[in-house]
Design a protein around this motif. Structure first.
Motif, PDB file in Angstrom:
ATOM      1  N   TYR A  35       0.826  -1.206   0.000  1.00  0.00           N
ATOM      2  CA  TYR A  35       0.000   0.000   0.000  1.00  0.00           C
ATOM      3  C   TYR A  35       0.865   1.262   0.000  1.00  0.00           C
ATOM      4  CZ  TYR A  35      -3.010   3.708   1.745  1.00  0.00           C
ATOM      5  OH  TYR A  35      -3.659   4.904   1.912  1.00  0.00           O
ATOM      6  N   TYR A  36       1.849   1.296   0.900  1.00  0.00           N
ATOM      7  CA  TYR A  36       2.710   2.486   0.974  1.00  0.00           C
ATOM      8  C   TYR A  36       3.567   2.650  -0.285  1.00  0.00           C
ATOM      9  CZ  TYR A  36       1.410   3.853   5.644  1.00  0.00           C
ATOM     10  OH  TYR A  36       0.704   4.291   6.734  1.00  0.00           O
ATOM     11  N   ALA A  37       4.008   1.557  -0.876  1.00  0.00           N
ATOM     12  CA  ALA A  37       4.764   1.646  -2.124  1.00  0.00           C
ATOM     13  C   ALA A  37       3.897   2.253  -3.223  1.00  0.00           C
ATOM     14  CB  ALA A  37       5.273   0.268  -2.536  1.00  0.00           C
ATOM     15  N   ARG A  38       2.636   1.854  -3.277  1.00  0.00           N
ATOM     16  CA  ARG A  38       1.711   2.399  -4.274  1.00  0.00           C
ATOM     17  C   ARG A  38       1.378   3.855  -3.949  1.00  0.00           C
ATOM     18  NH1 ARG A  38      -1.280  -1.398  -4.026  1.00  0.00           N
ATOM     19  NH2 ARG A  38      -2.788  -0.713  -2.499  1.00  0.00           N
ATOM     20  N   LEU A  39       1.133   4.156  -2.677  1.00  0.00           N
ATOM     21  CA  LEU A  39       0.754   5.505  -2.258  1.00  0.00           C
ATOM     22  C   LEU A  39       1.852   6.522  -2.560  1.00  0.00           C
ATOM     23  CD1 LEU A  39      -1.429   7.192  -0.705  1.00  0.00           C
ATOM     24  CD2 LEU A  39      -0.114   6.694   1.361  1.00  0.00           C
ATOM     25  N   PHE A  40       3.091   6.134  -2.286  1.00  0.00           N
ATOM     26  CA  PHE A  40       4.210   7.052  -2.482  1.00  0.00           C
ATOM     27  C   PHE A  40       4.931   6.820  -3.814  1.00  0.00           C
ATOM     28  CE2 PHE A  40       3.772   6.942   2.211  1.00  0.00           C
ATOM     29  CZ  PHE A  40       3.424   8.270   2.375  1.00  0.00           C
ATOM     30  N   ARG A  41       4.289   6.030  -4.679  1.00  0.00           N
ATOM     31  CA  ARG A  41       4.811   5.759  -6.026  1.00  0.00           C
ATOM     32  C   ARG A  41       6.263   5.279  -5.997  1.00  0.00           C
ATOM     33  NH1 ARG A  41       0.485   7.792  -8.683  1.00  0.00           N
ATOM     34  NH2 ARG A  41      -0.350   9.804  -8.124  1.00  0.00           N
ATOM     35  N   GLN A  42       6.510   4.341  -5.097  1.00  0.00           N
ATOM     36  CA  GLN A  42       7.842   3.750  -4.992  1.00  0.00           C
ATOM     37  C   GLN A  42       7.815   2.346  -5.586  1.00  0.00           C
ATOM     38  OE1 GLN A  42       8.767   3.825  -0.837  1.00  0.00           O
ATOM     39  NE2 GLN A  42       9.279   5.999  -0.828  1.00  0.00           N
ATOM     40  N   GLN A  43       8.952   1.932  -6.056  1.00  0.00           N
ATOM     41  CA  GLN A  43       9.087   0.580  -6.587  1.00  0.00           C
ATOM     42  C   GLN A  43       9.064  -0.410  -5.424  1.00  0.00           C
ATOM     43  OE1 GLN A  43       9.210  -0.111  -9.822  1.00  0.00           O
ATOM     44  NE2 GLN A  43       9.409  -2.317  -9.541  1.00  0.00           N
ATOM     45  N   ARG A  44       8.249  -1.447  -5.521  1.00  0.00           N
ATOM     46  CA  ARG A  44       8.258  -2.483  -4.485  1.00  0.00           C
ATOM     47  C   ARG A  44       9.138  -3.628  -4.975  1.00  0.00           C
ATOM     48  NH1 ARG A  44       2.514  -3.703  -6.269  1.00  0.00           N
ATOM     49  NH2 ARG A  44       2.774  -5.579  -7.510  1.00  0.00           N
ATOM     50  N   PRO A  45       9.694  -4.385  -4.063  1.00  0.00           N
ATOM     51  CA  PRO A  45      10.526  -5.523  -4.467  1.00  0.00           C
ATOM     52  C   PRO A  45       9.721  -6.510  -5.322  1.00  0.00           C
ATOM     53  CG  PRO A  45      10.712  -5.130  -2.104  1.00  0.00           C
ATOM     54  CD  PRO A  45       9.623  -4.237  -2.611  1.00  0.00           C
TER      55      PRO A  45
END
Length: 145
Positions: A35-45
């Motif tokens: 959720y936080y990766a999507r919210l902050f537009r970060q790449q998730r592993p």
């Protein structure tokens, strides 16, 4: 059926419940991470989503095992089902777990509402797990000598 001879069945149930709760916790942590990766537009592993699915599948298997043990144990001890609120609460937890797993497979950008269904189901599942744990404890007390 002499259930004290089946103490191994109750040990499997205890381990399954503990592992189910551990899987739920791990799913919550990985879900929040996604959720936080999507919210902050970060790449998730790359391993995170498959790991989340794997743990979710494990939790489904454990909950279905618990259902089978509960039915076999209760029928063996009483000869019928429905002797405590644990049965309807347990069936509710099984339904919530299956709804959560089913909705997880349908999440897509075209159907964003399914993500909310999945998350909402998992929040309600927390209450279900708490209730099934409390009612299960009272059921276990009936079987112990």
């Amino acid at each position: 059926m002499n259930l004290p001879d089946f103490i191994w069945l109750w040990k499997i149930a205890a381990w399954s419940m503990g592992l189910s709760l551990g899987a739920y916790l791990l799913l919550g942590m990985t879900g929040v991470w996604m959720y936080y990766a999507r919210l902050f537009r970060q790449q998730r592993p790359n391993w995170l989503r498959p790991f989340h699915y794997l743990i979710g599948g494990l939790m489904v298997a454990l909950v279905l095992l618990l259902l089978a043990i509960g039915i076999i144990g209760t029928l063996g001890h009483y000869g019928s089902l429905g002797h405590s609120p644990h049965l309807p609460i347990g069936l509710g937890v099984v339904a919530l777990v299956l709804l959560s797993a089913g909705s997880a497979t349908q999440i897509s950008p075209r159907r964003p509402w399914i993500r909310y269904l999945h998350i909402g189901t998992n929040i309600v599942l927390l209450v279900g797990f708490l209730l099934v744990t409390l009612t299960g404890w009272s059921v276990v007390q009936k079987y112990l000598p």
